[in-house]
Design an enzyme around this catalytic site. Structure first.
Site, PDB file in Angstrom:
ATOM      1  N   ASN A  11     -12.417  -2.520 -11.196  1.00 23.68           N
ATOM      2  CA  ASN A  11     -13.783  -2.549 -11.006  1.00 23.68           C
ATOM      3  C   ASN A  11     -14.367  -1.307 -10.623  1.00 23.68           C
ATOM      4  O   ASN A  11     -14.414  -0.965  -9.564  1.00 23.68           O
ATOM      5  CB  ASN A  11     -14.211  -3.626 -10.447  1.00 23.68           C
ATOM      6  CG  ASN A  11     -15.882  -3.955 -10.154  1.00 23.68           C
ATOM      7  OD1 ASN A  11     -16.412  -3.241 -10.866  1.00 23.68           O
ATOM      8  ND2 ASN A  11     -16.102  -4.626  -9.263  1.00 23.68           N
ATOM      9  N   LYS A  13     -17.323  -0.367 -10.333  1.00 24.33           N
ATOM     10  CA  LYS A  13     -18.595  -0.378  -9.790  1.00 24.33           C
ATOM     11  C   LYS A  13     -19.240   0.667 -10.323  1.00 24.33           C
ATOM     12  O   LYS A  13     -19.401   1.197 -11.549  1.00 24.33           O
ATOM     13  CB  LYS A  13     -18.433  -0.409  -8.380  1.00 24.33           C
ATOM     14  CG  LYS A  13     -17.336  -1.406  -7.801  1.00 24.33           C
ATOM     15  CD  LYS A  13     -17.503  -1.716  -6.365  1.00 24.33           C
ATOM     16  CE  LYS A  13     -16.565  -2.740  -5.816  1.00 24.33           C
ATOM     17  NZ  LYS A  13     -16.767  -3.325  -4.608  1.00 24.33           N
ATOM     18  N   HIS A  99     -20.169 -11.270  -8.898  1.00 21.99           N
ATOM     19  CA  HIS A  99     -19.522 -10.543  -8.071  1.00 21.99           C
ATOM     20  C   HIS A  99     -20.316 -10.464  -6.776  1.00 21.99           C
ATOM     21  O   HIS A  99     -21.680 -10.752  -7.003  1.00 21.99           O
ATOM     22  CB  HIS A  99     -19.287  -8.976  -8.635  1.00 21.99           C
ATOM     23  CG  HIS A  99     -18.520  -8.357  -7.506  1.00 21.99           C
ATOM     24  ND1 HIS A  99     -18.922  -7.720  -6.484  1.00 21.99           N
ATOM     25  CD2 HIS A  99     -17.304  -7.945  -7.539  1.00 21.99           C
ATOM     26  CE1 HIS A  99     -18.165  -7.067  -5.762  1.00 21.99           C
ATOM     27  NE2 HIS A  99     -17.199  -7.024  -6.594  1.00 21.99           N
ATOM     28  N   GLU A 101     -21.588  -8.579  -4.982  1.00 23.11           N
ATOM     29  CA  GLU A 101     -22.543  -7.564  -4.566  1.00 23.11           C
ATOM     30  C   GLU A 101     -23.637  -7.814  -5.766  1.00 23.11           C
ATOM     31  O   GLU A 101     -24.865  -7.623  -5.380  1.00 23.11           O
ATOM     32  CB  GLU A 101     -22.028  -6.007  -5.243  1.00 23.11           C
ATOM     33  CG  GLU A 101     -21.106  -5.492  -3.992  1.00 23.11           C
ATOM     34  CD  GLU A 101     -19.800  -4.837  -4.716  1.00 23.11           C
ATOM     35  OE1 GLU A 101     -20.097  -4.192  -5.579  1.00 23.11           O
ATOM     36  OE2 GLU A 101     -19.063  -4.415  -3.764  1.00 23.11           O
ATOM     37  N   GLU A 171     -12.471 -13.267  -3.975  1.00 14.81           N
ATOM     38  CA  GLU A 171     -12.946 -12.185  -3.296  1.00 14.81           C
ATOM     39  C   GLU A 171     -13.557 -12.336  -1.880  1.00 14.81           C
ATOM     40  O   GLU A 171     -14.793 -12.463  -1.855  1.00 14.81           O
ATOM     41  CB  GLU A 171     -13.680 -11.235  -4.188  1.00 14.81           C
ATOM     42  CG  GLU A 171     -13.025 -10.531  -5.444  1.00 14.81           C
ATOM     43  CD  GLU A 171     -13.762  -9.346  -5.747  1.00 14.81           C
ATOM     44  OE1 GLU A 171     -13.088  -8.447  -5.994  1.00 14.81           O
ATOM     45  OE2 GLU A 171     -14.768  -9.215  -5.981  1.00 14.81           O
ATOM     46  N   GLY A 177     -14.092  -3.592   0.080  1.00 18.94           N
ATOM     47  CA  GLY A 177     -14.566  -2.253   0.763  1.00 18.94           C
ATOM     48  C   GLY A 177     -14.484  -2.114   2.021  1.00 18.94           C
ATOM     49  O   GLY A 177     -14.886  -1.171   2.514  1.00 18.94           O
ATOM     50  N   SER A 217     -10.084  -4.793  -1.076  1.00 16.68           N
ATOM     51  CA  SER A 217      -9.307  -3.896  -0.365  1.00 16.68           C
ATOM     52  C   SER A 217      -7.710  -4.032  -0.715  1.00 16.68           C
ATOM     53  O   SER A 217      -6.861  -3.735   0.030  1.00 16.68           O
ATOM     54  CB  SER A 217      -9.343  -3.867   1.134  1.00 16.68           C
ATOM     55  OG  SER A 217     -10.517  -3.746   1.629  1.00 16.68           O
TER      56      SER A 217
HETATM   57  P1  PGA Z   1     -12.378  -3.139  -3.175  1.00 11.45           P
HETATM   58  O1  PGA Z   1     -13.485  -3.798  -3.939  1.00 11.45           O
HETATM   59  O2  PGA Z   1     -11.135  -3.122  -3.671  1.00 11.45           O
HETATM   60  O3  PGA Z   1     -12.871  -1.872  -2.877  1.00 11.45           O
HETATM   61  O4  PGA Z   1     -12.426  -3.702  -2.011  1.00 11.45           O
HETATM   62  C1  PGA Z   1     -13.010  -5.162  -4.734  1.00 11.45           C
HETATM   63  C2  PGA Z   1     -14.265  -5.628  -5.715  1.00 11.45           C
HETATM   64  O5  PGA Z   1     -15.417  -5.593  -5.203  1.00 11.45           O
HETATM   65  O6  PGA Z   1     -14.114  -6.030  -6.665  1.00 11.45           O
END
Ligand code: PGA
Length: 257
Positions: A11, A13, A99, A101, A171, A177, A217
């Site tokens: 992803n 983003k 997601h 976000e 997640e 993140g 992460s």
């Molecule tokens: P990350 O993000 O690996 O940077 O923690 C995962 C995601 O939000 O899909």
């Protein structure tokens, strides 16, 4: 049941211009080769502006294309939105829905997520339904109810015969993140719970067909352990997929489990 190799989804983003996207794919292919079996189980999900470039860059290679979002209608007066048929047309096979976000910054409720998942299925895109609890919810013993609601509401109206086209991503919001991935025990507990919910919803055959990815992460250092957990069928990778060296390492580990 014989399981497929792990499904790894990158992803991106809101990262990478077109030229940067091209450079990332070139570097990745340079590192892992273009005839890499794991590629058939690797989804690249750039931002909308990078989809066409990435589609071209992976032509003739096994990698799959994914999008990060879609609108729930197929067309219409929805300024700024992108629809399922448009993604289909670009060669997308997968699309993220729900997601955290999107839920957090764009107000996506479970009912919006449900409509997006339905739009994906209608357009031959596999929705990757993202679910996960916040740290506060976990601390107050709410993890299971939160996962249950996000899962069952997101899948409302999806027939069990469509189970093979669904992907779930667990997640935990606190792991995204943050550099603080779920421990193996935490991931195992959540994935076991999600699997049980899927079995309750759709029965044994259909419920077992749905891959459950872990996200939050993920790095080359923890992917190996995560993928050995039963009911962890792959990973949704954010930050680490932007670095071709790290992502290539993750793919190599995944190919070897
Ligand atoms: P990350 O993000 O690996 O940077 O923690 C995962 C995601 O939000 O899909």
């Amino acid at each position: 049941m014989l399981r497929d190799p792990p499904l790894i989804v990158g992803n991106w983003k809101m990262h990478k211009t077109i030229s940067e996207a091209r450079a990332l794919i070139d570097a990745l292919v340079g590192l892992v080769g273009d005839n890499f079996e794991q590629g058939r189980f690797t989804v690249l999900a750039p931002p909308f502006t990078g989809l066409s470039t990435v589609a071209q860059a992976i032509t003739g290679q096994p990698y799959l294309l994914g999008a990060q979002n879609l609108h729930w209608e197929d067309r219409g007066a929805f300024t700024g939105e992108i629809s399922g048929p448009m993604l289909q047309d670009l060669g997308c096979r997968y699309v993220l829905v729900g997601h955290s976000e999107r839920r957090r910054y764009f107000g996506e409720s479970d009912s919006i997520v449900q409509k997006k998942a339905a739009a994906a299925l209608r357009n031959a895109l596999r929705p990757i339904l993202c679910i996960g609890e916040t740290w506060e919810q976990r601390q107050s013993g709410q993890m299971e109810p939160v996962l249950s609601v996000q899962l069952t509401q997101g899948l409302l109206g999806v027939d069990k015969h469509q189970a093979e086209n669904i992907v779930i991503a667990y997640e935990p919001v606190w792991a995204i993140g943050s550099g603080r991935a779920a421990t193996a025990d935490q991931a195992a507990e959540a994935h076991r719970y999600i699997r049980a919910q899927l079995l309750a919803l759709w029965g044994e055959d259909a419920g077992m067909q749905v891959p459950i990815l872990y996200g939050g992460s993920v790095t080359p250092d923890n992917i190996g352990e995560l993928l050995t957990i039963s009911d962890v069928d792959g990973a949704l990778v954010g930050g680490a997929c932007l670095d071709p060296v790290l992502f290539a390492k993750i793919l190599r580990v995944a190919a070897a489990v």
